[in-house]
Scaffold this active site. Structure first.
Site, mmCIF file in Angstrom:
data_model
loop_
_atom_site.group_PDB
_atom_site.id
_atom_site.type_symbol
_atom_site.label_atom_id
_atom_site.label_comp_id
_atom_site.label_asym_id
_atom_site.label_seq_id
_atom_site.Cartn_x
_atom_site.Cartn_y
_atom_site.Cartn_z
ATOM 1 N N TYR A 135 -6.907 -34.064 -41.836
ATOM 2 C CA TYR A 135 -5.445 -34.454 -42.229
ATOM 3 C C TYR A 135 -5.541 -36.012 -42.465
ATOM 4 O O TYR A 135 -4.722 -36.348 -43.365
ATOM 5 C CB TYR A 135 -4.534 -34.026 -41.468
ATOM 6 C CG TYR A 135 -4.122 -32.562 -41.292
ATOM 7 C CD1 TYR A 135 -5.186 -31.644 -42.088
ATOM 8 C CD2 TYR A 135 -3.298 -32.240 -40.496
ATOM 9 C CE1 TYR A 135 -4.786 -30.249 -42.127
ATOM 10 C CE2 TYR A 135 -2.898 -30.334 -40.491
ATOM 11 C CZ TYR A 135 -3.803 -29.780 -41.322
ATOM 12 O OH TYR A 135 -3.488 -28.425 -41.228
ATOM 13 N N LYS A 190 -15.810 -24.876 -34.940
ATOM 14 C CA LYS A 190 -16.546 -24.178 -35.973
ATOM 15 C C LYS A 190 -18.068 -24.970 -36.023
ATOM 16 O O LYS A 190 -18.413 -25.200 -36.955
ATOM 17 C CB LYS A 190 -15.717 -24.455 -37.486
ATOM 18 C CG LYS A 190 -16.406 -23.289 -38.335
ATOM 19 C CD LYS A 190 -15.991 -22.144 -38.408
ATOM 20 C CE LYS A 190 -16.575 -21.325 -39.303
ATOM 21 N NZ LYS A 190 -16.357 -19.804 -38.965
ATOM 22 N N ASP A 222 -12.818 -18.738 -36.232
ATOM 23 C CA ASP A 222 -12.278 -17.403 -36.802
ATOM 24 C C ASP A 222 -12.275 -16.250 -35.659
ATOM 25 O O ASP A 222 -11.312 -15.320 -35.738
ATOM 26 C CB ASP A 222 -13.479 -16.848 -37.556
ATOM 27 C CG ASP A 222 -14.686 -17.355 -37.384
ATOM 28 O OD1 ASP A 222 -14.955 -17.758 -36.278
ATOM 29 O OD2 ASP A 222 -15.688 -16.838 -38.135
ATOM 30 N N ASP A 246 -3.323 -26.588 -36.248
ATOM 31 C CA ASP A 246 -2.034 -26.201 -36.903
ATOM 32 C C ASP A 246 -1.910 -24.563 -37.185
ATOM 33 O O ASP A 246 -0.868 -24.206 -37.155
ATOM 34 C CB ASP A 246 -2.229 -26.926 -38.287
ATOM 35 C CG ASP A 246 -0.907 -27.155 -39.236
ATOM 36 O OD1 ASP A 246 -0.010 -26.751 -38.893
ATOM 37 O OD2 ASP A 246 -1.125 -27.568 -40.350
ATOM 38 N N ASP A 250 0.835 -21.648 -34.972
ATOM 39 C CA ASP A 250 1.836 -20.862 -35.641
ATOM 40 C C ASP A 250 1.546 -19.468 -35.499
ATOM 41 O O ASP A 250 2.406 -18.545 -35.236
ATOM 42 C CB ASP A 250 1.927 -21.230 -37.089
ATOM 43 C CG ASP A 250 2.780 -22.233 -37.381
ATOM 44 O OD1 ASP A 250 3.358 -23.089 -36.524
ATOM 45 O OD2 ASP A 250 3.350 -22.182 -38.724
#
Ligand code: NAD
Length: 356
Positions: A135, A190, A222, A246, A250
């Protein structure tokens, strides 16, 4: 203790009013000062994070933030849009650690889209690194592709990066948070594909040597996404980078039935923090008096615990919230047949009454 109150846009002022009512009946001497932020900042001062608001946030011991954003500002250039206020505050106040507890009160087990036995009693803490990763990495942009099969075409690109000290400090936050909970940390990465996250895994493993009382495991993102909906209760503290955090936070939010229940804290290295509900400004229900104020009230509780050194007051608020849920009071987002539907103000009043 000085608290900056930044209500913002949409439902922000409605839910903030309830949190302020709660703070005012705790019997503490808080100095509450309110300022415009987001669309309200732009409308009143020409910028989503006016200089006076930033100065107040810097001077305060903690910031309580409502929500920002309104579709009517979508056509503004990016730097003037309401959402820039929250990014600006994170950057200016060096808030690198985002803590999002996902707790499902047994009374709300039926409000989740998952089976009650999968989520009832859920209590996990997601810690998201907030100021690094893809980001903020540079270079980024759109350019002419310099090589490979798409050479000469336009391409968009971003840079994923983490400095060692950034990983170390968020790992410390996670291990120390776990010491106050069930003493288990899952680091999500990852590492099988990304160099940045192999490095992340190596550094988290190294920091873990300082916390022999904590159990650490590593999980690919994942798999973590899958486990969060398959068996979320097996997590205690989950720590991850900015982008994965992020998305996963959620996902975890929805385990609890409504985003209107979830508080969050964003902390700097000295535990000064910005506290806000996990949801946005909900323009679709703004002004209707039906928004759930509990995430904001619970954010105020987190503020008392993490930044203001009043854990007993935090617990009082959390107990009061449990009490109103046990009484069967529900805003529209968590309503089920057999419970009593109340509006934003009534829910705030009920928490105040339960506190008394
Ligand atoms: P949102 O979180 O505002 O709303 C998503 C859905 O959840 C909507 O249906 C809304 O009605 C509902 N909802 C949210 N909070 C609720 C509450 N307290 N009680 C009951 N229902 C609630 O997300 P969105 O619709 O994607 O975004 C709306 C605006 O908020 C956009 O401008 C977005 O940029 C902004 N936003 C701001 C923040 C922030 O201030 N930190 C975070 C996310 C989105």
């Amino acid at each position: 203790m000085k608290i900056a109150i930044l209500p913002g846009d949409g439902i922000g002022p409605e839910i903030m009013k309830q949190a302020v009512k709660v703070l005012n009946v705790l019997g503490e001497r808080f100095e509450l000062e309110t300022a415009d932020v987001g669309g309200a900042g732009y409308a009143g001062h020409g910028h989503p994070l006016p200089a006076s608001t930033l100065a107040l946030a810097r001077a305060a011991d903690a910031v309580l933030f409502g929500a920002v954003g309104d579709y009517k500002y979508d056509s503004l250039e990016r730097s003037l849009r309401p959402e820039q206020a929250i990014l600006g505050l994170r950057k200016e106040l060096a808030l690198f650690a985002n803590l999002r507890p996902a707790i499902l009160y047994p009374e709300l087990a039926g409000a989740s889209t998952l089976k009650p036995e999968v989520v009832s009693g859920l209590d996990i803490l997601i810690i998201r690194e907030l100021t690094g990763d893809i980001y903020f990495g540079k270079p980024r942009g759109v350019r002419e592709c310099p090589d490979g099969p798409f050479k000469g075409e336009r391409e968009g690109f971003d840079t994923m990066r983490y400095a060692e000290s950034e990983i170390r400090r968020i790992a410390h936050v996670a291990f120390q948070a776990a010491q106050k909970r069930d003493r288990r940390v899952t680091s999500v990465d990852k590492a099988n594909v990304l160099e940045t996250f192999q490095f992340w895994r190596d550094i988290v493993t190294d920091v873990h040597k300082e916390y022999p009382d904590i159990e650490l495991d590593h999980m690919y993102v994942d798999n973590a996404a899958m486990q969060l909906v398959r068996a979320p209760k097996k997590f205690d503290v989950l720590v991850t980078g900015n982008m994965f955090g992020d998305i996963l936070s959620d996902c975890a939010a929805m385990l609890t039935g409504s985003i209107g229940m979830l508080p969050s804290a964003s902390l700097d290295a000295n535990n000064k923090g910005l506290y806000e509900p996990s949801h946005g400004s909900a323009p679709d229900i703004a002004g209707k008096g039906i928004a759930n104020p509990l995430a904001t009230i619970l954010s105020a509780a987190m503020m008392l615990r993490f930044s203001l050194g009043r854990p007993e007051q935090a617990e009082r608020i959390e107990t009061a919230v449990k009490a109103v849920l046990a009484q069967g009071l529900r805003t529209a987002d968590i309503y089920e047949p057999g419970t009593t539907r109340v509006g934003t103000d009534e829910m705030g009043d009920a928490v105040v009454k339960a506190l008394a």
